[in-house]
Design an enzyme around this catalytic site. Sequence first.
Site, short mmCIF file in Angstrom:
data_model
loop_
_atom_site.label_atom_id
_atom_site.label_comp_id
_atom_site.label_asym_id
_atom_site.label_seq_id
_atom_site.Cartn_x
_atom_site.Cartn_y
_atom_site.Cartn_z
N ASN A 9 38.26 47.69 47.37
CA ASN A 9 39.34 47.68 48.36
C ASN A 9 38.82 46.93 49.57
O ASN A 9 37.98 47.44 50.31
CB ASN A 9 39.71 49.13 48.72
N TRP A 10 39.32 45.71 49.73
CA TRP A 10 38.82 44.87 50.82
C TRP A 10 39.38 45.29 52.18
O TRP A 10 38.91 44.81 53.22
CB TRP A 10 39.19 43.41 50.56
N LYS A 11 40.40 46.14 52.19
CA LYS A 11 41.03 46.55 53.46
C LYS A 11 41.45 45.29 54.23
O LYS A 11 41.80 44.29 53.61
CB LYS A 11 40.11 47.48 54.24
N HIS A 95 46.19 55.83 50.54
CA HIS A 95 44.85 55.75 51.12
C HIS A 95 44.82 56.56 52.42
O HIS A 95 45.80 56.57 53.16
CB HIS A 95 44.47 54.29 51.37
N GLU A 97 43.58 55.93 55.16
CA GLU A 97 43.88 55.14 56.36
C GLU A 97 45.38 54.98 56.53
O GLU A 97 45.89 54.99 57.65
CB GLU A 97 43.16 53.78 56.26
N GLU A 167 38.80 60.36 47.43
CA GLU A 167 38.02 59.77 48.53
C GLU A 167 37.93 60.77 49.67
O GLU A 167 38.85 60.86 50.50
CB GLU A 167 38.72 58.50 49.04
N GLY A 173 33.34 54.84 54.83
CA GLY A 173 32.83 53.93 55.86
C GLY A 173 31.79 54.58 56.77
O GLY A 173 31.44 54.04 57.81
N SER A 213 31.63 55.28 50.56
CA SER A 213 30.26 54.78 50.72
C SER A 213 29.52 54.58 49.40
O SER A 213 28.30 54.77 49.32
CB SER A 213 29.45 55.69 51.65
N GLY A 234 34.80 50.29 49.17
CA GLY A 234 35.22 49.52 50.34
C GLY A 234 34.17 48.48 50.71
O GLY A 234 34.11 47.40 50.13
N GLY A 235 33.31 48.83 51.67
CA GLY A 235 32.34 47.89 52.22
C GLY A 235 31.52 47.14 51.18
O GLY A 235 31.33 45.92 51.30
P1 13P Z 1 33.70 52.57 51.86
O1 13P Z 1 33.19 52.26 50.49
O2 13P Z 1 33.52 51.44 52.83
O3 13P Z 1 33.21 53.89 52.36
O4 13P Z 1 35.31 52.70 51.72
C1 13P Z 1 35.83 53.53 50.74
C2 13P Z 1 37.30 53.32 50.68
O5 13P Z 1 38.03 53.71 51.57
C3 13P Z 1 37.84 52.59 49.52
O6 13P Z 1 39.22 52.69 49.47
#
Ligand code: 13P
Length: 252
Positions: A9-11, A95, A97, A167, A173, A213, A234-235
Amino acid sequence: MRKAIVAGNWKMNKGQNEAIECFTAMAAQSWPDHVQVVIAAPFTHLSSVAKFTESKSNFFLAAQNCHPEANGAFTGEVSIPMLKEIGVTHIIIGHSERREIFKEDNKFIARKVNAILEAGLIPIFCCGEPLSIRKSNNQQDYVEQQIQESLFQLGDSDIQKVIIAYEPIWAIGTGETASPDEAQEMHAAIRTMISERYNVEIADLISILYGGSVKPANADEIFSGHDVDGGLVGGASLDPVIFEQVINSYPA
Ligand code: 13P
């Protein structure tokens, strides 16, 4: 047999040129055949990267959100038919967020789940508790309510098409990861919820991904959980070389 899936997930990251560079690199990588790889890129890049997913039978393109209506007066929104037309196969919904920053609730997310399945696409449904709930040890009830209110309206054949991503918000993050045991425990609890609402056979068919993470240093331990069918990353999905290591951490 449930599917192994490693999704990125590149956000809200990367410009279009950078996105194309990443997809070009990924198209040249070698991944285990039994692992499906999904990338959720920003809306504006989806049509220019879609063709790269044709390089492999286990490479898929996702959107990070959608609106449940097919069209209409919803300024700034993107519909499921628009995404389908350009080659998107999966859509992340719910999600944390979106829930926290954009105030999306379980009912609204349920409408999206229904519409995505009706269009023949695959929802990646996110759930997970905030730190305060984890501290009071109410995480299973919290996640159960999210799942009940957004997924349990589905019939037997539709629920099997949903990918669930657990999650925990406190692990997103932050560099802090649920331990492999904590992840496995929640994944097993989610599978039990599904088997109680549907049945054991259906619960066994649903892929449940862990997110929060995930990185090369912890991926193999997390993915080794019996009820952990992959990750939503994510990251560590932003760099194709690092993400390739995460993909290749999935057990053979
Ligand atoms: P991180 O891997 O950066 O913690 O993000 C997880 C995430 O929200 C994937 O949707």
